[in-house]
Motif scaffolding. Structure first.
Motif, short mmCIF file in Angstrom:
data_model
loop_
_atom_site.label_atom_id
_atom_site.label_comp_id
_atom_site.label_asym_id
_atom_site.label_seq_id
_atom_site.Cartn_x
_atom_site.Cartn_y
_atom_site.Cartn_z
N MET A 118 91.22 18.40 -46.69
CA MET A 118 90.06 19.19 -46.25
C MET A 118 88.78 18.35 -46.20
O MET A 118 87.86 18.65 -45.46
CB MET A 118 89.86 20.39 -47.17
N ALA A 119 88.72 17.28 -47.00
CA ALA A 119 87.55 16.40 -47.05
C ALA A 119 87.93 15.21 -47.91
O ALA A 119 88.94 15.23 -48.61
CB ALA A 119 86.33 17.12 -47.63
N SER A 120 87.13 14.16 -47.86
CA SER A 120 87.32 13.04 -48.79
C SER A 120 86.48 13.30 -50.04
O SER A 120 85.46 14.00 -49.97
CB SER A 120 86.90 11.72 -48.14
N THR A 121 86.90 12.73 -51.16
CA THR A 121 86.17 12.99 -52.40
C THR A 121 84.96 12.07 -52.57
O THR A 121 84.22 12.21 -53.52
CB THR A 121 87.09 12.81 -53.62
N ASP A 122 84.75 11.14 -51.62
CA ASP A 122 83.53 10.32 -51.69
C ASP A 122 82.47 10.82 -50.71
O ASP A 122 81.36 11.15 -51.08
CB ASP A 122 83.83 8.83 -51.47
N GLY A 123 82.82 10.95 -49.44
CA GLY A 123 81.85 11.44 -48.45
C GLY A 123 81.71 12.96 -48.44
O GLY A 123 80.63 13.49 -48.18
N THR A 124 82.83 13.67 -48.70
CA THR A 124 82.89 15.14 -48.75
C THR A 124 82.30 15.82 -47.51
O THR A 124 81.75 16.91 -47.60
CB THR A 124 82.19 15.70 -50.01
N MET A 125 82.42 15.18 -46.33
CA MET A 125 81.84 15.78 -45.12
C MET A 125 82.74 16.88 -44.55
O MET A 125 82.26 17.88 -44.07
CB MET A 125 81.59 14.70 -44.08
N GLY A 126 84.05 16.66 -44.56
CA GLY A 126 84.98 17.68 -44.09
C GLY A 126 85.02 17.87 -42.58
O GLY A 126 85.56 18.85 -42.10
N VAL A 127 84.46 16.92 -41.82
CA VAL A 127 84.39 17.08 -40.37
C VAL A 127 85.42 16.23 -39.63
O VAL A 127 85.65 16.43 -38.43
CB VAL A 127 82.98 16.74 -39.84
N LEU A 128 86.03 15.28 -40.31
CA LEU A 128 86.88 14.33 -39.62
C LEU A 128 88.09 14.96 -38.92
O LEU A 128 88.41 14.57 -37.80
CB LEU A 128 87.34 13.23 -40.58
N PRO A 129 88.80 15.93 -39.54
CA PRO A 129 89.94 16.53 -38.83
C PRO A 129 89.55 17.12 -37.47
O PRO A 129 90.28 16.95 -36.48
CB PRO A 129 90.43 17.61 -39.79
N ALA A 130 88.42 17.78 -37.40
CA ALA A 130 87.97 18.36 -36.14
C ALA A 130 87.62 17.27 -35.13
O ALA A 130 87.93 17.36 -33.94
CB ALA A 130 86.77 19.27 -36.37
#
Length: 259
Positions: A118-130
């Motif tokens: 759902m997101a990375s634990t460093d950047g936590t943006m959560g937009v990459l899959p989309a």
């Protein structure tokens, strides 16, 4: 069915994390590991593969040499092979640039389903899959707490604050799963030993036909302009209750605008 799981090598959240001089994440002075949220993606890919007649799981990461540790962890969990994109010009790449690199690598690898955390634990943006789905030109079904594949269709459940949605999309597609999708398995000793013999393919920007100017700090659409260390914690205010404790506490909370 060809399943690709995108994973990330991140600084340990329990370590002393900070920025480097160029205001990118310092990845050298703290231990790294496979992002915990990506472990859920690996687990769901394994479960989907278990239900398929013929499935192969490739784990894919973009990062420095040490990022192979994240790949080995995923391989020890049960993935079949790995792809590592490493290039000095990738330093400072933002989410948009990373999505370009991943899309090129996924296309080169071949895929029917791409699974992300759902997101990375460093950047936590959560937009990459989309972003990745957009670059690949395929449907996206994100933030799933339950996922399955049947007859060329990926189905999943997305749990929100006020409602639950049942979603589906035809393959090929990109999905992302949350930390509610199911506990990730621990690698067995047999799995750890087997991972050492599984293939890890290395790619660079030339292999993916990507120009250096499209990625890295030079090609980043988002950068950190300024960063300051968090102030050291100070001793708290002690309210002694000598009959007026409740009043003093209320005054303190009001002064801090907590009430």
């Amino acid at each position: 069915m060809r399943i690709v799981v995108c994973v990330k090598y991140v600084p340990d959240a329990t370590g002393d994390r900070h920025f480097a001089e160029d205001l990118t994440t310092d990845r050298e002075s703290v231990d790294g590991l496979l992002s915990e949220l990506d472990e859920y993606a690996v687990e769901q890919a394994l479960q989907i593969a278990d239900e398929a007649d013929d499935a192969e799981i490739t784990v894919l990461t973009v990062g420095p040499e040490d990022a192979k540790d994240a790949l080995r962890k995923a391989l020890s969990m049960g993935a079949d092979k790995a792809v590592h994109v490493e290039d000095d010009d990738l330093h400072g790449t933002d989410a948009l640039g990373t999505s370009l690199v991943l899309a090129k690598a996924v296309e080169k690898t071949g895929y029917d389903l791409v699974v992300c955390g759902m997101a990375s634990t460093d950047g936590t943006m959560g937009v990459l899959p989309a972003m990745l789905a957009e670059r690949l030109g395929v449907p996206q079904v994100t933030l799933l707490s339950e996922v399955s594949v049947e007859d060329g269709v990926v189905k999943g459940r997305r749990d929100g604050d006020a409602a639950t949605e049942q979603l589906e999309a035809s393959l090929p597609a990109v999905v992302s799963v949350t930390d509610q999708s199911g506990e990730a398995r621990y690698p067995s000793f047999k799995g750890i030993m087997a991972a050492k013999k599984k293939p890890v393919e290395s790619l660079d920007l030339d292999d993916l036909d990507i120009e250096a100017e499209e990625v890295g700090l030079e090609g980043a659409w988002t950068t950190v302009d300024e960063a300051n260390e968090r102030p050291a914690r100070t001793a708290g205010t002690v309210v002694k209750d000598e009959g007026e404790g409740g009043k003093q506490l209320a005054e303190y909370l009001a002064g801090q605008k907590f009430i």
